[in-house]
Structure formats: structure tokens, C-alpha cells
Design a protein around this motif. Sequence first.
Motif: not given
Lengths: 165, 124, 433, 100, 169, 386, 172
Positions: A17, A20-24, A26, A154-155, A157, A161-162, A164, C109-110, C112-114, F190, F197
Motif C-alpha cells: 500500500h 497505491i494512490k492516496r484516496f483522499t 483534498r 470524480e472518483l 478507479i 487503486g482508486a 479522486h 501513505k500506508m 491511503l492518507r496524505i 458505475k 473494486y
Amino acid sequence: MNTASGFIKALESGTKHLFIKRFTLRYPEQKLKFVGDGYQFDPKKGVGIAGLRGRHILFHDKCTGCQLCSIACEGIAEAIAMVKVDEQWKQNKKSIMPQIDYGKCVFCGLCVDACPFYALYMTNDYELSSYTKQHLIYTPSQLAIKPIDNGDVELKIGSRGATHG
Amino acid sequence: MAGETASQFLPILYLFGFGIMAGISSIILSRLLSQRRRYNPIKFLPMECGNIPTGEGRAHFMMQYYSYILMFVVFDVMLIFLYAWAVAFTSIPKEATLPMMGFLGIMFAAMGYALFLAGRKGIW
Amino acid sequence: MGALNPDFRFGNFVGSIIQLVLFILAFVTLLILPIIFFMLFFVPLPVVDGQVLTPYLFFSMMVDPSRTLPIVQFLIHTDLFRAAVFPGFAFGALVAASTIFIERKLLAKMQLRIGPLYAGKIEGIFQLLADGLKLVSKEIIVPSGADKMIFWLAPIMFVSTSAAVVALIPVASGWVAADVDVGLIAVFAILGFFPLIILLFSWASNSKYPFIGGLRALHQMVAFEIPFLLSALPVVIFSGSLNLSNIALSQNLFWNIFVMPINAFVFFISSLAELERVPFDLPEAESEIVAGWLTETSGMIFGLIQLGNYLKLYALAGLFVILFLGGWYGPQIFPQELIPGASASEDPLLRMVALEGLYNPVTINSIFWFTVKTFGIILLMLITRGINPRIRIDILLHTGWYKLIVLTFINLFIVLTLIYGGILGPEGLISAR
Amino acid sequence: MNQPSDFLIVAAVLISIGIYGIVVKRNALRLIFSIELIANAVNLVIVAFSRMLPNPQGQVFVLFSIAISAAEVAVGLGIMIIAYRFYKDIDVTEYKNLKN
Amino acid sequence: MIDNKSEIELKKKTILLSKDILNSVVEKFGDRIKVIYDKRNRSKIMVDPEIIVETAIFLRDNHGFDHVESASGTDYPKEDQIEINYHLGSYVNPDLFPYVLVLSTKTNRDDPKTNSLINILPSVEYFERETYEMLGVYFIGHPRNERFLLPEDWADIPPLRKDFRLKGR
Amino acid sequence: MSSLDEKIDEAKKLSMQIVKESDEDKLMTLSVGPQHPGTGHFRFIIKLDGDYIVYVNIDPGYVHRGEEKMCEYRNYFTNIPHLERPVIHDSANITYSYSLAVEDLIGITVPRRGQFLRAITSELDRINYTLYWLAIYGIFLGHSTMFMWPAADRELVLDLLERLTGHRITHAFNIPGGVRNDMPNNFKEKCLSQINYLEKRLKEYEHIFYNNPLFRQRTEGVGILSKEDAIKLGVTGSVLRASGVPYDIRKVEPYDIYNEIDFNVQYMKTCDSFARAYIPFLDVRESCHIIRELLDKMPESGDVREKLLSNIKGPPGESFKRVESGRGALSYHIVSDGTSRPYRVKISTGSFRNILALPFLLVGSMLGDMPPIYWSLNYWPIEADR
Amino acid sequence: MADALFVGLSILTVGSAIISLESRELLYGGIALAVSLLGIAGFFIILDAPFVAMFQIAVYVGAVAVLVIFTVMLVRSPNTVTKRETVKRKVAGIALGLAFLALIGSLIGNSVISQLGFSDTVPVVEIKEIGRELLTYYSPVLIVLAFTLAGSIIGALALARREDIEEKNEPA
């Protein structure tokens, strides 16, 4: 051995992880894009049209001052008050229109369901915070303004990883 | 006399002093900068999840693991003896390991019994 | 200046600080410096590298910067410098600070945050500074009925005891604050202070949750002290010395971790327990006992304890590197001279930049490898935090007293067999010397 | 200063403090404190002589001595705990039945 | 697609089952029990307050109603009565899984008292405590008829009584 | 002996007597909650003997709002927005049950497409709630990563719910007679991609959480609620199914469209905290499967809502309807007296029924077992207090 | 410098020894005892016995002091009324202590020890030497010590457990 493999799997999953791209979202920099122009209701069919239930929009040329929205809100939040406006419309003899207190509104949208004249819809505008409670009361003229839709992300995938974006 | 060994240990004291200095200075700075509002006595009550605390904070409270502390006192001693052996390991004859093994064996028998006692949770 | 006024503005605060600094600077230049210079004419000054330290040397240094080098060289070989700056307090604090930042970013990072983002323009690099300012400006609440003396003293003792551990960690050959013959035992002896401090602090808080947390911390540290010490035993057998520098030097042929991987593992686990990090953070288990023995801490007291914790983290990671990962040994990657031909050059500025006389490729290399390895271990400790839940106290005690002790003895006997079998050791096939 | 006799005097002072404690105190824990002080003072004397002679055997002796006193503290506190549980007190004059 | 046949069969089966249960109960206790309604998967019986414990024991032992889905009370100020409903369900008997039997009784509104079912069905414990608090019904045999959800300083009449009015309504 | 000493001795004896009488000096009373990171809006008082819990008394009610009383002052439609407040993450299910009860009372059926949409929101909300619950389970056990991942992946479901209903939480989507609006364009694609996922992400949870040896050590064999006890205490939902009773309202009493859906009831027979922690997770997987099936079988077009008057009057009578929510059976008992407002509404929630098992399980366990047992009961304090 | 160190350590050790016996709070007494023992470790360092000093710190501060303070917390008397020592006993104790001190002081003053000094030339005792002595000449002592330690831990555990409560809990 089961223990060791469990730890190793967990370690692998954790390190994976890191890439993997961050899923936040901003938030102030990015804003979500929405599907439609907000929640609307078709009184003829008796069915709503999907959309975000944000701030209301009031079409002055359609509002008749029938108070149905205010009555619908009565048992819920009592956020809608009918106030006198300076405008003259032929369908609105009493010159009263809804004024909405967003300090009380719960955004259930039942007032939109109650309006039989296509006059009250909801929009994508959700940034309603203010410093005083006074500013949360939206007069009919404020409600008539169409908000600017500036959502840009937009979200999505992807393979990593998913995110924004 | 008494120079070499003591001077070896002095830097530890220096660092100890630095730690104390850092601690005291930051606390003094904090006292200077921070607000002190002392009008609400409830604020200074010990934490008890938002309730007024009941009972004594420093209760005579004994976890079931007192035995482990007792054991530590004795086995800590054993460890330092092991270190004395380990340091001298290369400079002593091989037979000298035997007493150490005897020492270890006895201590381990004791440790086993002690752990058995400590493991019986009902009696603590 | 007891309390800040209600309409506190950060700009005013910074402005007042800058004003104060300027005032002090003016005061120093106008009044104190002349007095010092005047005094220095009458005081005999030490001779450094054939030059008498006079106030005028400062002016000649401005013209010829390379004249600074001998003085710097003289300074960095004093005990005080070593204790205060390089292998000592400042270096430890720096590593601790960067550890905090790395931990926050890595875990974010682990997960999935900033992580920290806004303080400092680049990825929240000044978050620690902001947190420090916040902690300093917060009110310290001493709970009613607390034992005031212990409550104030314990955090300070916590920091200073951690700093004392840092003193014993060598970073390169000869670069250690306290070069003690019994270094390893000294580390263990000083680490033995922590349970006492925590127990006293938790008792002083006069509250139930800290007390339970303190008892838990005590049991945990006591349970893991024994495997902790036992796991370092074969290392001492190999090196025949308790001096940490000698232990590192004895690994010039091979790293100890290749011979005693089990012990390294046990040492790692025990140091996690000693540091109260996840999965052994049950003295601070927030879902059971609020924040454990830190429940009543606030403001700078909490900050000091965190500082102490991270200093300790650095010290234990460094100790792991010294004991098992070959200390500072690593391939030579720094060139013989920092700038080729600089020593022959006439330009004083070039000589200054090349750090002539100061630059020792071997030492720099050692420091580099030591730091890299230490950060590697710290990283491992941080990742462990990301993937594990907390464990329960009886499982912890069981692990400490049964499993880890048995594991260390397995490895001890392997090492003994190797030595008596004539493979390792001073007269063995693979001899270190 | 810093001669063997100085160390001996410090040790003597510690021992007399310990004797005072044993005579005066009725608190079981304070008695243990006194005993510890005396034992440590004796250790100090041994190490001082070991340094004076010089002879490593003194240090070995002290190691044994420290080990024994650690064991003694463990047992002593164990006895104290059980006495406390019976009498709810750590005053040795209350421990009347222990005499029988 | 809807499997009409099996649906209808299922319906029939449950109807038969409910008939069976109600008949047996009425047979056992006679006219002290009234069947209020018998809909699909739901039936309601009204019993005298004195025999509610016996009825619950009978239902539990003979038909496997081993827990309550819900227990509540309703205030009827016009009839001067409070009705207590136990919605019994079964986890043991797979045939009874969809079936809920409402066991109800009525008690006087001025001094509401009824026998507690806590010894027969332990799952009523908190429901009965809540009913005590909200409607003031005292459950004889319940160990803890005391404050549960309301604030500690509640000093008004039980709030779910009809004569307790919300402010401004 | 001097007189002073005598007096002191007397006082001492007296105080010792008091101590002996209370005999509580080895017990420590702890109040866990309401301001505790491990409880939420809830409090229980425990007494500790060393590390063991010997006495538990629960004290809910910190967020009691009197929803049942409020229902008596509003008509059948205006009840919807306030009824979903107790469980804002699972608001589809708590209004679903209410709508079913009202429809049963006035005797109407929902159009077929509306039934499908209801089921989809219900399942999405079940996932939403369970992921939230799982995140808190993670942080209760000190696993910060497990706190963040489900909290992040909830976004996938929230995004779908926002598209469908207009709100991320508190949708006010299910109303008596159907649902408020039809689904938007390209919702199906969607939804499918995001659900796929999500299923991929769920595998990672197993690696880092459920198969982690430390997690297993802490939960396996802890807080065993045997089948007999579970039945006796009348627990419901995942707690019941973890004790080996395959009781799922969606299966045993299928409401709306569920009798056409093919899915398995997840249950385990180990009866411990691990099973109770694992069953909701398995439910999430099953829900993903159900959503896919629902989207597949859904009619392309049709009504979603039966038109009703805004102040519809129910005939006198009563109805009792239940659904399987994220926490178990959620049932409404509505009594009507023929006016436009319900005469009496009783909400029986899964949380309220499950919390009965807490004192039963906690007594005799260790303090460290408290968080895994407590949160495995799938308890949502606000829903229990209503 | 060593003199200043010595004087400081003496004051620390003796002072905290007095505090450990005379402090009102038993807990402070425990802490003072730990400090006093730490001071003795400092003396060991001055006397060129670092290994013994570290042993002292590890065992006394790390283990014994923790145990003592833990026990203090465990047995803190619930009674608010504390008995004070009678003056007679106190005087007797002080007199006895001073007498002992005078005796030893006169002994030291009159013996050869007062003229003896530490020699600077002798090599410092190495740790290896201690280990060798321990394992060769003193190895029987080591074994006996093992028996002592084993006996003490088993005895302590047997004493400290609460059997009375076990009996109480058993169903009659």
C-alpha cells in the motif's frame, strides 16, 4: 508457521500500500463533480429526479405562494417561512414566497416533493457555512440565484487503486 | 587516581544534564507562553470519563502479575553473571563453561517452577 | 507575561519575538562584545594548532576562512561538543525529529492518507515545529491531588534518561560521547530506570487510568528486559568485550545477524516492547484505559515524554545496528578527497569548502552507513506499527517470559556449538582477527 | 580526600544510619531500607579495599553480595506482603502472632 | 421469477401453524385468552395479567418461543388501561422463524403492575426496564425496576403516557 | 502506654473495622464512558479485581431523544427524516422497516422497480455501516491502518449513495409507498465497477486484519457466547449468526424482493469474538454479490413509487414489520387509531437487543478483552438509546 | 575534580539515606533509597569498578527499587492515623548509631589504613578477570549462589500468593 505466514502476508499487504494512490479528497482544492443539477421533482409523475440535495433554488416566475412547502416542513424542521416580497407576479397574488433557514433545514427535500408548480428545486450547492446564524437565513431573492457548479474531480478507479482525480 | 573510569562516565552525566536543561527550559517557556485559567476547579479533577471521580486514585491495586516482578529481581542478577561469563568466554578454558551451565540449569529449573506458579492465575 | 491576551494573533507574536531578538542583538554587539574583547586581552587563551586564540583571529578568519578549520577541529574533539552536538544530544534529537516526520508520512501513505500537508510549503515539513509550538503554548494541567514534585520531575527525568542512553551509542570509530568499557551493561542499566520513572509518574497523577497504565508498563518492561539482555549475550561472547565500539569493530568480517538471526529478531521485538510501540503499546491502550499512563499529561509534559520516547527509539535502533548489523561497516563510497586537488590549491575558500584536515573519508563513510542502517531499523519499527493490532497483557507476558527466552537460548547454544566446533571465534576458521 | 579511609568513613556513616533505622523504626519497609543501607555500605568497604590492594576478588565478592541481597529483598518483601494481608498493617509491632 | 406455487405453499403452512398454536393455547387456557387477530405470520393473543407467566411458559416449552423480538407498552387513557405487548419469536424451531406471536395483557393505568417474564425469557430484561421507565409499569419479579434511558434527574411523569405532552405541541 | 497512644490505637482499630467491612480494597471501580475513546456515547461501570472484570453495570441513555414519542406528533411522511437520525450510516434500513410497517398498515404494495431500488440502497447502506463499524473495530484493537482503510473505502459506497439518493448519509430515500426517485443515468455501470473494486479491497482486509496472528490471538476464544446463551438472551443479527444460528430476516421472512434473490446466510459456529467480528465482513461480501444480482435482475423501467396522499390516514390496527439491518433485526411496531398520525411506534433495534449480552460476556474476562468483546456485539449506542 | 565528585557523592548518598528513613511519605523514602544506592554505584565508578557499578544500578535501581516502590504502593496503609516513634527509642537509636560511628572512626583513625593510599600505578581490574575468577576459582560459590537464588524466588512466590483468598473462593 501459520503465525509467521500471517505476519509476512500482513507485512506484504502493508508495504504494497505504500505504492497505491492516496484516496483522499483534498477538499478546498478539489471539489466533487455531481451528476445532475440537484434533486428535482416531477409532480405529474410523482417521482423525483436523482441529484444532490443541496441548497434550494426558487423560481420566482412559478411560485404561487401556496405555502405547501412550508406546510410540508412543519413536522420536520420548520425551516421554511413564507415572507412578503416586493415583486409582483400574476400567479402570486399574495406576494409571499418561501424563505429558508439553513440553520434548521435537514435537506430531506420533502418540500420539493410538495411543490406542485415546479417552483422549488434543490441544487448542488453545499457550501453554506457562515459566521452568524443570521446569514444562514436565505431570502427568496437569495434563493433565486443559480449556484456556480465548480466541481472538478470524480472518483476514478485505476490500476493503482482508486483516487479522486 | 580515579580518573580514567570516572572520566569515561562523565559524558553520560553531561547528556543527562542536557536532558534536564532541555526539559526545564521548555517547561519554563511553556509556563511563560501558555494560558493559565484556574477559575474552573472541575478542570483539574483527575480523568474519569467525564464523571466526578469516585474512590481513591491511588488504589491498592494489584494486578495478577506481581509474581513476574519478583521473578525479575532474581533473574536480573542471573543475567549479569551471564555477562561476566560471556566477556571472559574467550580467555578461559573450556571446562570453565561447565559451572555456568550448572548455574543456568539450576536457575532454569527455578524459573520453570516460578513460571508455573505465576501461570496459575487463580492464586494471585 | 502570565497569559496571552484573548485576541492573540500569531503575526503579533512573531513580530514581538523578532523585536526581542533584534534588541538582544543590538545589546550584545554594542555592549557585551566590547567587554568580552576587552577582557580577553588579559586572559591567557589556549593554543590551537600553533596559533594563539585571540579575538583578532575572528577577523583574520573572515579573510581566510580556512583558518577556522583547526579551531573547529579542536572543538569537535572536546568531550562537551561530543556530548552536546554530534553523536550526542543534538544529533539524537535531530534523528528523533526526522523519525516523527517520517513516521507520520509513512503511516499516512500506508493508510491511503496524505498526512501533514500545510505547515511548511513542501508536504508539511514543518509540522513538527507547528506541533512543538502548539504544545509549548498549551496549558499544563496538574490534576488536583497529584504529587506535584514527581509530576513535574518525572517527564524531565524521562528525557534526560533517554539522552543518557544516547550518550553510549557510537556512530563511528572513536565517535562516541561516552566511550565506556562496560557500555552494553551501562545501556541496560540505564534502561532499567524507565519502569521506575513511569511507575512513579503514573502514581503521581492520582488517577485510576494512569495507574493501571503504569502497572502495565512496569510489567511489560520487566518482562522484556530479560530476553532483551539475553539476546545480546552471544554478541558479547564473540567480541569478548562490553565496549560498544569494540563490538562494532569485531564485525569487520561478517555481520552478527548472519550468525544469530533469532537473537536479532528477539532483540527487535524486545526493543519494540521497551519503546511501548504497537503492537506493545498496551500501557497507552486508548480503547481500554483512555491513554494509559499519559492520561493526565498535557502540554509540554506530553511533549517531553514524546521527545524522550523518540530519543529512546533512536538509541535502541542504533544499538541494534551496533550489535547485529555490523555497526558502521559498509562499502566505501566517499572519495579520498572531497574536492580533488583542493589541498594543493592556494585559494583559502576552496580549502574551506573541501574541509581540509577535517574531512576523513573513512569516518564520513562510517557515519553515513550507520545513519542509513539506523533509519532502516527505524523504518522497520514504523511499518510494524502500521500492520499490527495491540496485544493483550497476558499474551505479552507469556511471549516475553516463555517464547523469547527459549528462542534466545536456542541461538546461544548454536553460537556455542559454532565456537567449540572451531568454526567461529578467535581461533576458528573464520576468524575476525 | 579520596583515600581509602574516606570511603571507610562514608561507609561507617551509612552503617550507623542503618543501625539507627533498625533500632528506631517500626515500619517493616523502613527496616528493609536500613538493612539495604548496611549491606551496601559493606559492599563499598569491600570494593574500596579491593581497589587498594589491588585485587579483583573483592569485586567478585561484591557481585555475590549484591546477588544475595537482591534475593533477600525478594523474600523479605514477600514476607511483608503476606503479613500485610493478614494484619492490614506494616507496623512490625502489630505482627504479634508471628512470634508463636 | 416468483415461484408462485412454493410461495402459496409456504403461506398455507404458516397459516396452518399459527392456527395450530392458537388452538392449543386456547385449549389450554380457555376463555381467559382472546385471539385478537391472526394475519399472515403475525397473531396476537390477549391474556389476563394473572396467567401471563403460565402462558409464556406454555408457549416456550410447547412451541419453542424462546425470545422476544420486542416488548413494549401502549397507553390507552380512554380505557384507563395500559397494554403490554411481548412480540415472541423463535430461534429453535425453523418453521416458526418468520412467525411472530404477540402476547399481550392489559393492566390498570392508575397502578400499573404486571408479572415480569424475566425468569422465563431473559431477553426481556432491558425491554421491561425501558417499559417501566417510559410507561411506569411495575414489573413484579424484575430485579431492576429503575432508571435506564432517561436522565438521572427525571422528575416528570413517564414520558410515553399520553398525558405527557411535548413542549410546544 | 499514654492516653494519646490509646486513643490512636482505638481510632486505628475503628478504621480497620471499616476497611474490613467494606472489603473492597482489592477492587477498583472504573467508569468506562461516556467520554472514553473506547465506548462512544455509552457508559458502563466495571469493577476490577487485578486484571479481571468482576462486575459490570451498563448505563446507556446519554443520547436518548425520545424518537418514539416524537413519532406520535408527526404524520407518516414527516416521521421519515427524524427516524433515520439514530443510525445515520444505515438510514436506508431504519426507514425501510418503517415504510414496510406503514405499507402493511394501509395495505399497499410497492412497484417492482421501487422494491429493487430499496434493496439496493439497503445493501449499500449495510456495506457503509459495516465498514464504519469495522474501522472502529480496528482502532479499538490499536490497529490504525484498519481504522483508515475501511473509512477510506466507505467513500466508494458513499459516492454511489450520493448519486442515487442525493445524500451521503441520512438519505430520506425510502418512504411509505416506494422510493423518492429513480436511479440516475449510467448508475449501473458505475455501481458495478465500484463494487468490483470494493471486493478487491476486501481481500486486503483479510491479509492485514483477519489473518493477522495478533488479531486472532486477541479475539479467538474470547467472549464465547454459546448457542444456548445466544438464544436465551435473544440476540440478533451478526451476534446470533456467529453463535451458530443461521437466522437472517432476509432469508427467513423475505420482505419485498428478497425472496427472488439467491444468497447465502453467513454463520459460524465458533461463537467467539472472532466470529462476531468476521460475520459482518462476510456479510459485506454477500451484499456485494446481492447488489450485483439486483442490478442484473432489475426491470429496465417502471414506477418506483406508489402515489399516496401526503397526510395519509392509516386504518385502526397494528402492524409489526422487521428487516435485517447492519446490526440485526430492526422492527417497528406501529399502532394506529385511524388518524393521520401513528398512535404508538415502538422501535426494537438490534443494538438494544445485543447489548444484553455485554455484562454476560464481560464478567470474568480481562480488561484487555473489553474492547474486542464490546465492539463485536455490533452495538451502536445512538440506535440503542433512540 | 575527583575530590569534588567524591564530596558530592558522599553528600548525595548520606543525605538520601537519611531521607529514606526519615521522610514522612514512605514512597519518597523508597525513591531516596534508590538515589542512595545510585550514589553507592557512583562510588564504585570512582573506585574503578565499573562492572560492579553497573551491576549495582541494574539490580538495585532497575529491580529492587522498582519492587520496593511497587510494594509501597501496594501496602500504603489506609489508616490516616500514623504512629510516631517514641522519643526514648529515637534517642537510643541516635546514641547507638553515634557510638558505632565513634568506634569505627577511632579505629580508622588509629589504624594503618588512614596512612594508606590508592596506588596510581596499578592496572585497573578488567572485567575479563572478574569473569575468570568467577568461573574458575569461585565456581562452587556460583553453584551455591544459584541454589540460593532459586530457593529465594520459589520462597518469595510461595509467600506472596494469596492462598487465603483461594480458600475463600472455593465452594464449601
